[in-house]
Scaffold this motif. Structure first.
Motif, PDB file in Angstrom:
ATOM      1  N   LEU A 282       0.840  -1.200   0.000  1.00  0.00           N
ATOM      2  CA  LEU A 282       0.000   0.000   0.000  1.00  0.00           C
ATOM      3  C   LEU A 282       0.870   1.244   0.000  1.00  0.00           C
ATOM      4  CD1 LEU A 282      -2.182  -1.482   2.799  1.00  0.00           C
ATOM      5  CD2 LEU A 282      -3.091  -0.940   0.529  1.00  0.00           C
ATOM      6  N   LYS A 283       0.368   2.286  -0.679  1.00  0.00           N
ATOM      7  CA  LYS A 283       1.090   3.557  -0.684  1.00  0.00           C
ATOM      8  C   LYS A 283       0.197   4.652  -0.128  1.00  0.00           C
ATOM      9  CE  LYS A 283      -0.253   4.549  -5.432  1.00  0.00           C
ATOM     10  NZ  LYS A 283       0.191   4.946  -6.763  1.00  0.00           N
ATOM     11  N   GLY A 284       0.831   5.714   0.386  1.00  0.00           N
ATOM     12  CA  GLY A 284       0.082   6.846   0.925  1.00  0.00           C
ATOM     13  C   GLY A 284      -0.629   7.592  -0.189  1.00  0.00           C
ATOM     14  N   ALA A 285      -1.576   8.445   0.186  1.00  0.00           N
ATOM     15  CA  ALA A 285      -2.396   9.119  -0.818  1.00  0.00           C
ATOM     16  C   ALA A 285      -1.817  10.467  -1.250  1.00  0.00           C
ATOM     17  CB  ALA A 285      -3.811   9.305  -0.280  1.00  0.00           C
ATOM     18  N   THR A 286      -0.857  11.027  -0.509  1.00  0.00           N
ATOM     19  CA  THR A 286      -0.304  12.334  -0.873  1.00  0.00           C
ATOM     20  C   THR A 286       1.019  12.142  -1.612  1.00  0.00           C
ATOM     21  OG1 THR A 286       1.006  12.559   1.137  1.00  0.00           O
ATOM     22  CG2 THR A 286      -1.292  13.273   1.250  1.00  0.00           C
ATOM     23  N   PRO A 287       1.429  13.162  -2.424  1.00  0.00           N
ATOM     24  CA  PRO A 287       2.684  13.026  -3.156  1.00  0.00           C
ATOM     25  C   PRO A 287       3.869  12.718  -2.246  1.00  0.00           C
ATOM     26  CG  PRO A 287       1.486  14.945  -3.930  1.00  0.00           C
ATOM     27  CD  PRO A 287       0.740  14.430  -2.736  1.00  0.00           C
TER      28      PRO A 287
END
Lengths: 382, 61
Positions: A282-287
Protein backbone atom coordinates in the motif's frame (compact mmCIF):
# COMPACT_ATOMS: atom_id res chain seq x y z
CA UNK A 1 47.85 20.82 3.01
CA UNK A 2 51.35 19.45 2.78
CA UNK A 3 52.80 18.18 -0.47
CA UNK A 4 52.68 14.68 0.98
CA UNK A 5 48.94 14.72 1.71
CA UNK A 6 48.30 16.22 -1.70
CA UNK A 7 50.31 13.44 -3.30
CA UNK A 8 48.32 10.77 -1.41
CA UNK A 9 44.96 12.26 -2.40
CA UNK A 10 46.24 12.57 -5.98
CA UNK A 11 47.03 8.86 -5.99
CA UNK A 12 43.57 8.02 -4.57
CA UNK A 13 41.90 10.23 -7.17
CA UNK A 14 43.97 8.83 -10.01
CA UNK A 15 43.43 5.14 -9.28
CA UNK A 16 39.79 5.18 -8.22
CA UNK A 17 39.01 7.27 -11.31
CA UNK A 18 41.05 5.13 -13.69
CA UNK A 19 39.35 1.94 -12.54
CA UNK A 20 35.78 3.22 -12.75
CA UNK A 21 35.95 5.73 -15.65
CA UNK A 22 35.23 3.38 -18.56
CA UNK A 23 32.28 1.82 -16.70
CA UNK A 24 31.01 5.25 -15.70
CA UNK A 25 31.18 6.36 -19.34
CA UNK A 26 29.13 3.28 -20.24
CA UNK A 27 26.60 4.13 -17.49
CA UNK A 28 26.35 7.79 -18.52
CA UNK A 29 25.91 6.92 -22.21
CA UNK A 30 23.32 4.18 -21.65
CA UNK A 31 21.63 6.26 -18.95
CA UNK A 32 20.98 9.10 -21.37
CA UNK A 33 18.24 7.32 -23.41
CA UNK A 34 16.96 5.63 -20.25
CA UNK A 35 16.11 9.05 -18.74
CA UNK A 36 13.57 9.44 -21.53
CA UNK A 37 12.39 5.81 -21.66
CA UNK A 38 8.75 6.81 -21.06
CA UNK A 39 8.80 9.27 -23.96
CA UNK A 40 10.72 6.91 -26.26
CA UNK A 41 8.45 3.97 -25.47
CA UNK A 42 5.34 6.12 -26.00
CA UNK A 43 6.53 6.70 -29.58
CA UNK A 44 6.38 2.98 -30.29
CA UNK A 45 3.50 2.13 -27.96
CA UNK A 46 0.97 -0.35 -29.27
CA UNK A 47 -1.38 -0.54 -26.32
CA UNK A 48 -3.51 2.54 -26.97
CA UNK A 49 -6.46 2.36 -24.62
CA UNK A 50 -9.67 2.15 -26.68
CA UNK A 51 -12.29 4.82 -26.04
CA UNK A 52 -14.54 3.44 -23.29
CA UNK A 53 -18.28 3.16 -23.49
CA UNK A 54 -19.37 5.72 -20.90
CA UNK A 55 -19.45 4.54 -17.29
CA UNK A 56 -18.37 0.99 -18.06
CA UNK A 57 -18.17 -0.87 -14.76
CA UNK A 58 -14.80 -2.38 -13.91
CA UNK A 59 -14.32 -6.13 -13.86
CA UNK A 60 -12.68 -7.77 -10.88
CA UNK A 61 -8.97 -8.28 -10.35
CA UNK A 62 -9.61 -12.03 -10.23
CA UNK A 63 -11.05 -11.84 -13.75
CA UNK A 64 -8.01 -9.86 -14.91
CA UNK A 65 -5.68 -12.51 -13.46
CA UNK A 66 -7.75 -15.27 -15.14
CA UNK A 67 -7.45 -13.42 -18.43
CA UNK A 68 -3.65 -13.28 -18.11
CA UNK A 69 -3.45 -16.97 -17.20
CA UNK A 70 -5.63 -17.86 -20.20
CA UNK A 71 -3.03 -16.16 -22.40
CA UNK A 72 -0.12 -18.01 -20.78
CA UNK A 73 -1.53 -21.46 -19.91
CA UNK A 74 0.41 -23.43 -17.30
CA UNK A 75 1.82 -20.33 -15.68
CA UNK A 76 0.97 -18.88 -12.27
CA UNK A 77 0.42 -15.26 -11.20
CA UNK A 78 3.41 -13.48 -9.61
CA UNK A 79 2.52 -9.79 -9.39
CA UNK A 80 -0.36 -7.48 -10.11
CA UNK A 81 0.26 -3.74 -10.32
CA UNK A 82 -2.01 -0.77 -10.96
CA UNK A 83 -1.54 1.91 -13.61
CA UNK A 84 -1.54 5.42 -12.16
CA UNK A 85 -4.06 7.19 -14.34
CA UNK A 86 -6.08 4.65 -16.30
CA UNK A 87 -8.14 1.57 -15.45
CA UNK A 88 -5.38 -0.83 -16.36
CA UNK A 89 -3.64 -3.49 -14.29
CA UNK A 90 -0.41 -5.25 -15.20
CA UNK A 91 -0.35 -8.94 -14.37
CA UNK A 92 3.00 -10.73 -14.26
CA UNK A 93 2.93 -14.50 -14.72
CA UNK A 94 5.65 -17.15 -14.85
CA UNK A 95 6.26 -20.91 -14.86
CA UNK A 96 7.03 -20.96 -11.10
CA UNK A 97 7.22 -18.62 -8.11
CA UNK A 98 10.79 -17.40 -8.70
CA UNK A 99 11.57 -17.60 -12.40
CA UNK A 100 14.33 -15.49 -14.02
CA UNK A 101 13.01 -12.22 -15.46
CA UNK A 102 13.42 -13.63 -18.98
CA UNK A 103 10.72 -16.24 -18.29
CA UNK A 104 8.17 -13.80 -16.86
CA UNK A 105 5.27 -12.46 -18.91
CA UNK A 106 3.64 -9.11 -18.18
CA UNK A 107 0.18 -8.43 -19.57
CA UNK A 108 -1.41 -4.98 -19.49
CA UNK A 109 -5.12 -5.59 -19.02
CA UNK A 110 -8.05 -3.22 -19.50
CA UNK A 111 -10.08 -3.59 -16.31
CA UNK A 112 -13.33 -2.69 -18.10
CA UNK A 113 -13.14 -5.62 -20.51
CA UNK A 114 -10.24 -7.76 -19.13
CA UNK A 115 -8.93 -7.59 -22.69
CA UNK A 116 -5.14 -7.72 -22.92
CA UNK A 117 -3.93 -4.40 -24.34
CA UNK A 118 -0.41 -5.55 -24.96
CA UNK A 119 2.49 -7.25 -23.33
CA UNK A 120 5.36 -5.53 -21.60
CA UNK A 121 7.66 -8.46 -22.19
CA UNK A 122 11.35 -8.01 -22.86
CA UNK A 123 11.76 -7.73 -26.57
CA UNK A 124 15.51 -7.34 -27.02
CA UNK A 125 14.93 -3.90 -28.58
CA UNK A 126 17.21 -0.87 -28.25
CA UNK A 127 15.85 0.29 -24.91
CA UNK A 128 16.10 -3.20 -23.48
CA UNK A 129 19.77 -3.43 -24.49
CA UNK A 130 20.43 0.01 -22.93
CA UNK A 131 18.71 -1.06 -19.72
CA UNK A 132 20.62 -4.33 -19.38
CA UNK A 133 23.96 -2.66 -20.14
CA UNK A 134 23.14 -0.05 -17.53
CA UNK A 135 21.91 -2.42 -14.83
CA UNK A 136 24.17 -5.48 -15.04
CA UNK A 137 25.99 -5.56 -18.42
CA UNK A 138 24.01 -8.79 -19.16
CA UNK A 139 25.85 -10.47 -16.28
CA UNK A 140 23.01 -10.85 -13.76
CA UNK A 141 23.53 -10.23 -10.07
CA UNK A 142 27.37 -10.34 -10.21
CA UNK A 143 27.30 -7.69 -12.94
CA UNK A 144 24.91 -5.59 -10.88
CA UNK A 145 27.08 -5.76 -7.76
CA UNK A 146 30.21 -5.08 -9.83
CA UNK A 147 28.68 -1.88 -11.21
CA UNK A 148 27.69 -1.01 -7.63
CA UNK A 149 31.33 -1.28 -6.62
CA UNK A 150 32.32 0.91 -9.57
CA UNK A 151 29.79 3.44 -8.31
CA UNK A 152 31.44 3.32 -4.91
CA UNK A 153 34.82 3.98 -6.54
CA UNK A 154 33.23 6.95 -8.33
CA UNK A 155 32.15 8.27 -4.94
CA UNK A 156 35.70 7.95 -3.58
CA UNK A 157 37.05 9.59 -6.74
CA UNK A 158 34.55 12.44 -6.28
CA UNK A 159 35.48 13.01 -2.63
CA UNK A 160 39.22 12.98 -3.43
CA UNK A 161 38.51 15.34 -6.32
CA UNK A 162 36.87 17.80 -3.93
CA UNK A 163 39.89 17.58 -1.58
CA UNK A 164 42.24 18.29 -4.47
CA UNK A 165 40.05 21.15 -5.67
CA UNK A 166 41.31 23.26 -2.74
CA UNK A 167 45.04 23.39 -3.63
CA UNK A 168 44.17 23.90 -7.31
CA UNK A 169 41.88 26.81 -6.66
CA UNK A 170 43.86 28.60 -3.97
CA UNK A 171 44.92 31.34 -6.37
CA UNK A 172 42.07 31.26 -8.85
CA UNK A 173 38.63 32.76 -8.57
CA UNK A 174 35.63 30.41 -8.85
CA UNK A 175 34.78 29.22 -12.35
CA UNK A 176 38.05 30.30 -13.98
CA UNK A 177 38.66 28.52 -17.29
CA UNK A 178 42.05 29.42 -18.81
CA UNK A 179 41.37 28.50 -22.41
CA UNK A 180 44.04 30.62 -24.07
CA UNK A 181 47.24 28.98 -22.89
CA UNK A 182 47.47 25.24 -23.39
CA UNK A 183 44.93 22.57 -24.24
CA UNK A 184 45.85 20.72 -21.08
CA UNK A 185 45.31 23.75 -18.85
CA UNK A 186 41.95 24.41 -20.50
CA UNK A 187 40.73 20.85 -19.87
CA UNK A 188 42.14 20.88 -16.35
CA UNK A 189 40.18 24.01 -15.47
CA UNK A 190 37.06 22.60 -17.14
CA UNK A 191 37.45 19.31 -15.27
CA UNK A 192 37.72 21.17 -11.94
CA UNK A 193 34.92 23.62 -12.66
CA UNK A 194 32.44 21.00 -13.95
CA UNK A 195 33.41 18.59 -11.18
CA UNK A 196 32.68 21.05 -8.38
CA UNK A 197 29.54 22.47 -10.02
CA UNK A 198 27.86 19.09 -10.59
CA UNK A 199 29.19 17.65 -7.31
CA UNK A 200 25.99 17.07 -5.37
CA UNK A 201 24.07 15.77 -8.37
CA UNK A 202 26.85 13.27 -9.12
CA UNK A 203 27.03 12.23 -5.46
CA UNK A 204 23.26 11.72 -5.16
CA UNK A 205 22.81 9.93 -8.50
CA UNK A 206 25.97 7.89 -7.88
CA UNK A 207 25.10 6.74 -4.37
CA UNK A 208 21.44 6.05 -5.16
CA UNK A 209 22.70 4.01 -8.11
CA UNK A 210 24.88 2.02 -5.72
CA UNK A 211 21.90 1.44 -3.41
CA UNK A 212 19.83 0.25 -6.39
CA UNK A 213 22.48 -2.37 -7.21
CA UNK A 214 21.94 -3.76 -3.71
CA UNK A 215 18.24 -4.35 -4.37
CA UNK A 216 18.45 -8.16 -4.56
CA UNK A 217 20.41 -8.66 -1.31
CA UNK A 218 18.38 -5.99 0.52
CA UNK A 219 15.03 -7.57 -0.42
CA UNK A 220 16.41 -11.01 0.51
CA UNK A 221 17.49 -9.60 3.90
CA UNK A 222 14.06 -8.04 4.42
CA UNK A 223 12.37 -11.33 3.55
CA UNK A 224 14.62 -13.32 5.92
CA UNK A 225 14.17 -10.93 8.87
CA UNK A 226 11.27 -8.48 8.79
CA UNK A 227 8.93 -10.68 6.77
CA UNK A 228 9.89 -13.84 8.66
CA UNK A 229 8.95 -12.11 11.93
CA UNK A 230 5.58 -11.07 10.48
CA UNK A 231 4.63 -14.59 9.44
CA UNK A 232 6.25 -16.59 12.24
CA UNK A 233 3.10 -18.74 12.85
CA UNK A 234 3.12 -19.76 9.19
CA UNK A 235 6.75 -20.89 9.11
CA UNK A 236 7.36 -23.92 6.94
CA UNK A 237 3.89 -23.92 5.40
CA UNK A 238 3.90 -24.66 1.66
CA UNK A 239 2.47 -22.40 -1.03
CA UNK A 240 -1.34 -23.01 -1.05
CA UNK A 241 -2.81 -25.08 -3.88
CA UNK A 242 -5.54 -22.55 -4.56
CA UNK A 243 -5.49 -18.85 -3.84
CA UNK A 244 -8.37 -16.94 -2.25
CA UNK A 245 -9.81 -13.94 -4.10
CA UNK A 246 -7.37 -11.12 -4.92
CA UNK A 247 -10.19 -8.57 -4.74
CA UNK A 248 -11.11 -9.67 -1.22
CA UNK A 249 -7.44 -9.51 -0.19
CA UNK A 250 -7.14 -5.94 -1.49
CA UNK A 251 -10.36 -4.95 0.31
CA UNK A 252 -9.12 -6.47 3.58
CA UNK A 253 -5.79 -4.68 3.25
CA UNK A 254 -7.42 -1.32 2.52
CA UNK A 255 -9.72 -1.69 5.51
CA UNK A 256 -6.67 -2.26 7.69
CA UNK A 257 -4.99 0.88 6.34
CA UNK A 258 -7.58 3.61 5.72
CA UNK A 259 -6.44 6.31 3.29
CA UNK A 260 -3.87 4.13 1.58
CA UNK A 261 -4.10 2.71 -1.93
CA UNK A 262 -2.61 -0.48 -3.36
CA UNK A 263 0.51 -0.04 -5.50
CA UNK A 264 1.06 -3.70 -6.31
CA UNK A 265 0.21 -7.15 -5.05
CA UNK A 266 2.80 -9.89 -4.66
CA UNK A 267 1.37 -13.41 -4.93
CA UNK A 268 2.39 -16.17 -2.52
CA UNK A 269 5.94 -17.44 -2.93
CA UNK A 270 7.45 -14.51 -4.83
CA UNK A 271 10.37 -12.39 -3.66
CA UNK A 272 8.13 -9.67 -2.21
CA UNK A 273 5.77 -11.94 -0.27
CA UNK A 274 5.76 -15.01 1.96
CA UNK A 275 4.93 -18.53 0.77
CA UNK A 276 1.46 -18.34 2.26
CA UNK A 277 0.36 -14.75 1.75
CA UNK A 278 -0.73 -12.11 -0.63
CA UNK A 279 1.43 -9.10 0.13
CA UNK A 280 -0.65 -6.03 -0.72
CA UNK A 281 1.84 -3.16 -0.96
CA UNK A 282 0.00 0.00 0.00
CA UNK A 283 1.09 3.56 -0.68
CA UNK A 284 0.08 6.85 0.93
CA UNK A 285 -2.40 9.12 -0.82
CA UNK A 286 -0.30 12.33 -0.87
CA UNK A 287 2.68 13.03 -3.16
CA UNK A 288 4.99 13.03 -0.12
CA UNK A 289 3.79 9.65 1.15
CA UNK A 290 3.00 7.76 -2.04
CA UNK A 291 6.62 6.63 -2.35
CA UNK A 292 6.51 5.00 1.06
CA UNK A 293 5.12 1.50 0.77
CA UNK A 294 3.62 -0.58 3.56
CA UNK A 295 3.05 -4.30 2.98
CA UNK A 296 -0.16 -5.83 4.36
CA UNK A 297 -0.06 -9.61 4.50
CA UNK A 298 -3.28 -11.47 3.74
CA UNK A 299 -3.53 -15.23 4.21
CA UNK A 300 -3.88 -16.52 0.64
CA UNK A 301 -5.80 -19.60 1.73
CA UNK A 302 -8.42 -18.04 4.03
CA UNK A 303 -8.29 -14.39 3.01
CA UNK A 304 -7.72 -13.37 6.66
CA UNK A 305 -5.60 -10.38 7.62
CA UNK A 306 -2.26 -11.48 9.13
CA UNK A 307 -0.04 -8.45 9.73
CA UNK A 308 1.07 -5.07 8.43
CA UNK A 309 4.33 -3.25 9.19
CA UNK A 310 5.98 -0.20 7.75
CA UNK A 311 9.20 -0.77 5.85
CA UNK A 312 12.53 -0.73 7.68
CA UNK A 313 14.97 2.07 6.87
CA UNK A 314 16.99 0.11 4.32
CA UNK A 315 13.89 -0.72 2.30
CA UNK A 316 12.86 2.93 2.48
CA UNK A 317 16.32 3.94 1.25
CA UNK A 318 16.00 1.46 -1.60
CA UNK A 319 12.56 2.83 -2.46
CA UNK A 320 13.65 6.49 -2.45
CA UNK A 321 16.81 5.67 -4.38
CA UNK A 322 14.76 4.87 -7.45
CA UNK A 323 13.33 8.33 -8.27
CA UNK A 324 16.51 10.06 -7.09
CA UNK A 325 18.53 7.95 -9.50
CA UNK A 326 16.10 7.96 -12.44
CA UNK A 327 15.16 11.67 -12.33
CA UNK A 328 11.59 10.76 -13.29
CA UNK A 329 9.77 12.55 -10.48
CA UNK A 330 9.61 16.13 -11.72
CA UNK A 331 8.18 16.08 -15.22
CA UNK A 332 9.94 16.54 -18.55
CA UNK A 333 11.93 19.69 -17.54
CA UNK A 334 13.60 17.67 -14.79
CA UNK A 335 14.47 14.93 -17.27
CA UNK A 336 16.06 17.53 -19.58
CA UNK A 337 18.14 18.86 -16.66
CA UNK A 338 19.06 15.27 -15.75
CA UNK A 339 20.29 14.76 -19.31
CA UNK A 340 22.28 18.03 -19.22
CA UNK A 341 23.97 17.04 -15.95
CA UNK A 342 24.62 13.58 -17.39
CA UNK A 343 26.36 15.14 -20.42
CA UNK A 344 28.45 17.38 -18.12
CA UNK A 345 29.47 14.24 -16.22
CA UNK A 346 30.58 12.66 -19.49
CA UNK A 347 32.77 15.74 -20.09
CA UNK A 348 34.27 15.37 -16.59
CA UNK A 349 35.04 11.69 -17.19
CA UNK A 350 36.46 12.34 -20.66
CA UNK A 351 38.60 15.29 -19.55
CA UNK A 352 39.89 13.28 -16.57
CA UNK A 353 40.99 10.53 -18.91
CA UNK A 354 42.58 13.09 -21.25
CA UNK A 355 44.46 14.75 -18.37
CA UNK A 356 45.86 11.41 -17.28
CA UNK A 357 47.09 10.62 -20.80
CA UNK A 358 48.48 14.15 -21.29
CA UNK A 359 50.25 14.05 -17.94
CA UNK A 360 51.90 10.72 -18.78
CA UNK A 361 53.20 12.27 -21.96
CA UNK A 362 54.66 15.16 -19.97
CA UNK A 363 56.14 12.86 -17.35
CA UNK A 364 57.98 10.92 -20.05
CA UNK A 365 59.75 14.09 -21.10
CA UNK A 366 62.37 14.74 -18.36
CA UNK A 367 62.70 18.38 -19.35
CA UNK A 368 59.19 19.21 -18.16
CA UNK A 369 58.67 16.52 -15.54
CA UNK A 370 58.39 17.72 -11.96
CA UNK A 371 57.08 16.10 -8.84
CA UNK A 372 53.80 16.72 -7.11
CA UNK A 373 51.10 18.96 -8.38
CA UNK A 374 53.37 21.24 -10.37
CA UNK A 375 52.94 19.38 -13.63
CA UNK A 376 49.22 18.93 -13.15
CA UNK A 377 48.25 22.34 -11.99
CA UNK A 378 50.56 24.32 -14.20
CA UNK A 379 51.53 26.26 -11.16
CA UNK A 380 53.15 25.43 -7.88
CA UNK A 381 51.28 24.02 -4.94
CA UNK A 382 51.96 25.31 -1.46
CA UNK B 1 49.70 34.16 -13.70
CA UNK B 2 51.61 35.84 -10.87
CA UNK B 3 50.79 34.15 -7.57
CA UNK B 4 48.52 36.33 -5.51
CA UNK B 5 47.97 35.68 -1.86
CA UNK B 6 46.22 32.34 -1.29
CA UNK B 7 42.48 32.39 -0.79
CA UNK B 8 41.19 31.01 2.50
CA UNK B 9 39.31 27.68 2.30
CA UNK B 10 36.00 29.42 2.92
CA UNK B 11 36.53 31.52 -0.20
CA UNK B 12 37.49 28.48 -2.29
CA UNK B 13 34.45 26.45 -1.21
CA UNK B 14 31.89 29.21 -0.60
CA UNK B 15 30.24 29.25 -4.03
CA UNK B 16 30.53 25.45 -4.51
CA UNK B 17 28.82 24.92 -1.14
CA UNK B 18 26.00 27.25 -2.20
CA UNK B 19 25.54 25.41 -5.50
CA UNK B 20 25.59 22.09 -3.63
CA UNK B 21 22.90 23.20 -1.22
CA UNK B 22 20.68 24.49 -4.03
CA UNK B 23 21.15 21.20 -5.93
CA UNK B 24 20.18 19.07 -2.95
CA UNK B 25 17.19 21.31 -2.22
CA UNK B 26 16.09 20.88 -5.83
CA UNK B 27 16.47 17.11 -5.68
CA UNK B 28 14.46 16.82 -2.47
CA UNK B 29 11.63 19.31 -3.07
CA UNK B 30 10.29 17.50 -6.14
CA UNK B 31 9.95 14.36 -4.02
CA UNK B 32 7.64 16.10 -1.57
CA UNK B 33 4.88 17.37 -3.79
CA UNK B 34 3.77 17.80 -7.39
CA UNK B 35 2.81 20.92 -9.30
CA UNK B 36 4.41 24.19 -8.24
CA UNK B 37 7.07 22.45 -6.17
CA UNK B 38 8.32 20.74 -9.33
CA UNK B 39 8.99 24.18 -10.80
CA UNK B 40 11.07 25.11 -7.73
CA UNK B 41 13.12 22.01 -8.36
CA UNK B 42 13.59 22.89 -12.06
CA UNK B 43 14.94 26.32 -11.10
CA UNK B 44 17.24 24.82 -8.46
CA UNK B 45 18.63 22.11 -10.77
CA UNK B 46 19.20 24.71 -13.51
CA UNK B 47 21.71 26.43 -11.24
CA UNK B 48 24.64 24.00 -11.69
CA UNK B 49 23.98 23.77 -15.43
CA UNK B 50 23.81 27.55 -15.87
CA UNK B 51 26.90 28.18 -13.70
CA UNK B 52 28.83 25.69 -15.85
CA UNK B 53 27.61 27.39 -19.04
CA UNK B 54 28.51 30.83 -17.69
CA UNK B 55 32.05 29.73 -16.73
CA UNK B 56 32.58 28.40 -20.25
CA UNK B 57 31.18 31.61 -21.80
CA UNK B 58 33.50 33.75 -19.69
CA UNK B 59 36.61 31.63 -20.29
CA UNK B 60 39.93 33.46 -20.66
CA UNK B 61 41.00 33.29 -24.29
Amino acid sequence: MTNRTIRIWTLVHKWTSLICTLFMLLLCLTGLPLIFHDEIEALTAEDDLPVPPAETPLKTLDEAVASALATYPGERPLFLSFDEDRPVVNVTTGPNARPPVSQMHISAIDLRTTRILGDLNEDGGFMHVMLRLHVDMFAGLPGELFLGFMGFLLFVATVSGVVLYAPFMRKLSFGTVRAGRSTRLKWLDLHNMLGIVTLMWVVVVGLTGVINTLSVPLVAYWRANELAAMIAPYEGKPVPERFASVDAAVRTAMEAAPGMRPQFIAFPGVRFSSNHHYAVWLKGATPATNRILTPALIDAETGAFTDMRSMPWYMLALRLSQPLHFGDYGGLPMKVLWAALDVLTIVILGSGLYLWVARRRVAKDPATAAPGLRTVAGEPAE
Amino acid sequence: MKPRTSLPLAAVFGIPAGIGLVTVAGLVTALLDDGLVDAVSWVALSVPVLVAARSWWKRQR
